[in-house]
Design a protein around this motif. Structure first.
Motif, PDB file in Angstrom:
ATOM      1  N   ARG A 180      -3.220   5.993   2.197  1.00 39.24           N
ATOM      2  CA  ARG A 180      -2.525   4.955   2.963  1.00 39.24           C
ATOM      3  C   ARG A 180      -3.495   3.893   3.487  1.00 39.24           C
ATOM      4  O   ARG A 180      -3.067   2.822   3.891  1.00 39.24           O
ATOM      5  N   ARG A 190       1.162   4.216  -1.796  1.00 40.37           N
ATOM      6  CA  ARG A 190       1.388   4.576  -0.390  1.00 40.37           C
ATOM      7  C   ARG A 190       0.581   3.709   0.574  1.00 40.37           C
ATOM      8  O   ARG A 190       0.563   3.963   1.781  1.00 40.37           O
ATOM      9  N   ARG A 242      -0.721   1.351   3.257  1.00 41.37           N
ATOM     10  CA  ARG A 242      -0.106   0.774   4.449  1.00 41.37           C
ATOM     11  C   ARG A 242      -1.082  -0.093   5.237  1.00 41.37           C
ATOM     12  O   ARG A 242      -0.656  -1.033   5.902  1.00 41.37           O
TER      13      ARG A 242
END
Length: 181
Positions: free
Chosen positions: A10, A102, A104
Protein backbone atom coordinates in the motif's frame (compact mmCIF):
# COMPACT_ATOMS: atom_id res chain seq x y z
CA UNK A 1 17.60 -0.51 -10.93
CA UNK A 2 14.55 -2.63 -10.16
CA UNK A 3 12.10 -1.80 -7.41
CA UNK A 4 12.43 -3.50 -4.02
CA UNK A 5 9.46 -4.84 -2.07
CA UNK A 6 6.11 -6.43 -2.83
CA UNK A 7 4.04 -5.12 -5.72
CA UNK A 8 0.87 -5.47 -3.62
CA UNK A 9 2.12 -2.98 -1.01
CA UNK A 10 0.00 0.00 0.00
CA UNK A 11 3.06 2.28 0.39
CA UNK A 12 5.55 3.25 -2.30
CA UNK A 13 8.69 5.22 -1.52
CA UNK A 14 10.16 7.09 -4.49
CA UNK A 15 13.80 8.11 -4.25
CA UNK A 16 15.85 10.19 -6.64
CA UNK A 17 18.14 7.69 -8.40
CA UNK A 18 20.41 4.75 -7.56
CA UNK A 19 23.46 5.81 -5.59
CA UNK A 20 26.78 5.09 -7.28
CA UNK A 21 28.29 3.37 -4.26
CA UNK A 22 25.01 2.13 -2.85
CA UNK A 23 22.24 0.70 -5.01
CA UNK A 24 24.30 0.70 -8.20
CA UNK A 25 26.91 -1.46 -6.47
CA UNK A 26 24.55 -3.68 -4.46
CA UNK A 27 21.56 -3.98 -6.80
CA UNK A 28 18.98 -2.95 -4.16
CA UNK A 29 17.64 0.60 -3.69
CA UNK A 30 19.14 2.51 -0.73
CA UNK A 31 21.43 -0.39 0.13
CA UNK A 32 25.05 0.36 0.93
CA UNK A 33 24.88 4.11 1.49
CA UNK A 34 23.99 6.43 4.38
CA UNK A 35 20.51 7.16 3.06
CA UNK A 36 19.69 3.48 3.49
CA UNK A 37 20.79 3.53 7.13
CA UNK A 38 18.23 6.20 7.98
CA UNK A 39 15.52 4.93 5.62
CA UNK A 40 15.56 1.28 6.68
CA UNK A 41 15.77 2.11 10.41
CA UNK A 42 12.75 4.38 9.99
CA UNK A 43 10.82 1.80 8.00
CA UNK A 44 11.52 -0.83 10.68
CA UNK A 45 10.39 1.56 13.42
CA UNK A 46 7.00 1.94 11.74
CA UNK A 47 6.51 -1.70 10.77
CA UNK A 48 7.33 -1.31 7.08
CA UNK A 49 10.51 -3.43 7.27
CA UNK A 50 11.49 -6.62 9.07
CA UNK A 51 14.92 -8.11 9.70
CA UNK A 52 18.34 -6.60 10.09
CA UNK A 53 19.69 -4.11 7.61
CA UNK A 54 23.36 -4.83 6.96
CA UNK A 55 23.86 -2.81 3.76
CA UNK A 56 23.90 -6.02 1.76
CA UNK A 57 21.10 -7.28 -0.49
CA UNK A 58 21.45 -10.72 1.16
CA UNK A 59 21.01 -9.39 4.72
CA UNK A 60 17.51 -10.85 5.02
CA UNK A 61 15.78 -7.47 5.28
CA UNK A 62 12.25 -7.58 3.89
CA UNK A 63 9.76 -4.81 3.31
CA UNK A 64 6.26 -5.11 4.75
CA UNK A 65 3.39 -3.45 2.85
CA UNK A 66 6.04 -1.18 1.33
CA UNK A 67 7.96 -0.94 -1.94
CA UNK A 68 10.87 1.28 -2.96
CA UNK A 69 11.63 2.63 -6.43
CA UNK A 70 13.40 5.63 -7.94
CA UNK A 71 12.30 8.50 -10.16
CA UNK A 72 15.41 7.95 -12.28
CA UNK A 73 16.40 4.34 -12.94
CA UNK A 74 20.15 4.69 -13.59
CA UNK A 75 22.99 6.54 -11.87
CA UNK A 76 23.07 10.11 -13.18
CA UNK A 77 26.36 11.97 -13.62
CA UNK A 78 27.33 13.69 -10.36
CA UNK A 79 24.08 12.37 -8.84
CA UNK A 80 22.18 15.17 -10.59
CA UNK A 81 19.73 13.86 -13.18
CA UNK A 82 18.90 16.11 -16.08
CA UNK A 83 15.34 16.95 -17.00
CA UNK A 84 15.69 14.71 -20.03
CA UNK A 85 16.79 11.75 -17.89
CA UNK A 86 13.95 12.31 -15.46
CA UNK A 87 11.36 12.54 -18.25
CA UNK A 88 12.83 9.48 -20.02
CA UNK A 89 12.56 7.40 -16.85
CA UNK A 90 9.05 8.55 -15.96
CA UNK A 91 7.55 5.70 -17.97
CA UNK A 92 9.20 3.24 -15.55
CA UNK A 93 7.72 5.10 -12.58
CA UNK A 94 4.30 5.15 -14.24
CA UNK A 95 4.56 1.40 -14.87
CA UNK A 96 5.50 0.80 -11.24
CA UNK A 97 2.50 2.82 -10.05
CA UNK A 98 0.19 0.95 -12.43
CA UNK A 99 1.51 -2.42 -11.24
CA UNK A 100 0.57 -1.74 -7.60
CA UNK A 101 -3.15 -2.54 -7.27
CA UNK A 102 -3.33 -1.81 -3.51
CA UNK A 103 -1.27 1.40 -3.60
CA UNK A 104 -2.68 4.08 -1.29
CA UNK A 105 0.28 6.25 -0.20
CA UNK A 106 3.51 7.47 -1.77
CA UNK A 107 6.45 9.09 0.00
CA UNK A 108 8.51 11.22 -2.39
CA UNK A 109 12.06 11.77 -1.19
CA UNK A 110 12.96 15.19 -2.53
CA UNK A 111 11.59 17.62 -5.07
CA UNK A 112 12.66 15.66 -8.18
CA UNK A 113 10.92 12.52 -6.92
CA UNK A 114 7.87 14.59 -5.96
CA UNK A 115 7.66 16.29 -9.36
CA UNK A 116 8.11 12.99 -11.16
CA UNK A 117 5.35 11.31 -9.14
CA UNK A 118 2.98 14.23 -9.75
CA UNK A 119 3.68 14.11 -13.50
CA UNK A 120 3.34 10.30 -13.64
CA UNK A 121 -0.07 10.62 -11.97
CA UNK A 122 -1.16 13.32 -14.42
CA UNK A 123 -1.18 16.08 -11.82
CA UNK A 124 0.02 19.66 -12.03
CA UNK A 125 3.12 20.71 -10.08
CA UNK A 126 1.57 24.15 -9.66
CA UNK A 127 -1.38 22.59 -7.83
CA UNK A 128 0.75 20.13 -5.85
CA UNK A 129 3.80 22.01 -4.53
CA UNK A 130 6.65 20.22 -2.78
CA UNK A 131 7.15 20.96 0.91
CA UNK A 132 8.74 18.75 3.54
CA UNK A 133 6.04 17.19 5.70
CA UNK A 134 3.22 18.10 3.32
CA UNK A 135 0.73 15.63 1.94
CA UNK A 136 -1.50 15.91 -1.09
CA UNK A 137 -4.47 13.98 -2.45
CA UNK A 138 -4.01 12.98 -6.08
CA UNK A 139 -6.89 10.87 -7.39
CA UNK A 140 -7.32 8.13 -4.78
CA UNK A 141 -3.73 8.31 -3.55
CA UNK A 142 -2.02 10.40 -0.88
CA UNK A 143 1.42 11.81 -1.70
CA UNK A 144 3.69 12.63 1.23
CA UNK A 145 6.77 14.82 0.82
CA UNK A 146 10.10 14.54 2.60
CA UNK A 147 13.49 15.97 2.01
CA UNK A 148 15.74 13.20 0.72
CA UNK A 149 17.41 11.21 3.49
CA UNK A 150 20.89 11.82 2.05
CA UNK A 151 23.97 12.35 4.19
CA UNK A 152 24.21 15.90 2.84
CA UNK A 153 20.69 16.78 4.00
CA UNK A 154 21.18 15.22 7.44
CA UNK A 155 24.69 16.64 7.97
CA UNK A 156 23.49 20.16 7.15
CA UNK A 157 20.42 19.81 9.40
CA UNK A 158 17.99 20.30 6.53
CA UNK A 159 16.54 16.92 7.51
CA UNK A 160 16.79 15.48 11.00
CA UNK A 161 15.93 11.89 11.87
CA UNK A 162 12.99 13.28 13.86
CA UNK A 163 11.68 15.18 10.84
CA UNK A 164 12.01 12.05 8.71
CA UNK A 165 10.27 9.85 11.27
CA UNK A 166 7.43 12.36 11.53
CA UNK A 167 6.61 11.83 7.84
CA UNK A 168 6.43 8.07 8.32
CA UNK A 169 4.39 8.46 11.51
CA UNK A 170 1.84 10.41 9.44
CA UNK A 171 1.85 7.78 6.68
CA UNK A 172 1.50 4.91 9.15
CA UNK A 173 -1.37 6.62 10.99
CA UNK A 174 -3.21 7.41 7.75
CA UNK A 175 -2.85 3.85 6.44
CA UNK A 176 -4.04 2.48 9.81
CA UNK A 177 -7.09 4.75 9.71
CA UNK A 178 -7.96 3.48 6.24
CA UNK A 179 -7.83 -0.10 7.41
CA UNK A 180 -8.00 -1.48 3.86
CA UNK A 181 -5.13 -3.91 4.20
Amino acid sequence: MPSFGPADARLLIVGLAPGLNGANRTGRPFTGDYAGDLLFATLAAYGFARGDYAADPHDGLTLVDCRITNAVRCVPPENKPTGTETRSCRRFLAATLAAMPRLRAIVALGRIAHDSVVAALGGSRANVPFAHGAHHAISDLRLYDSYHCSRYNTNTGRLTPEMFRAVFADVSAWLSERGDD
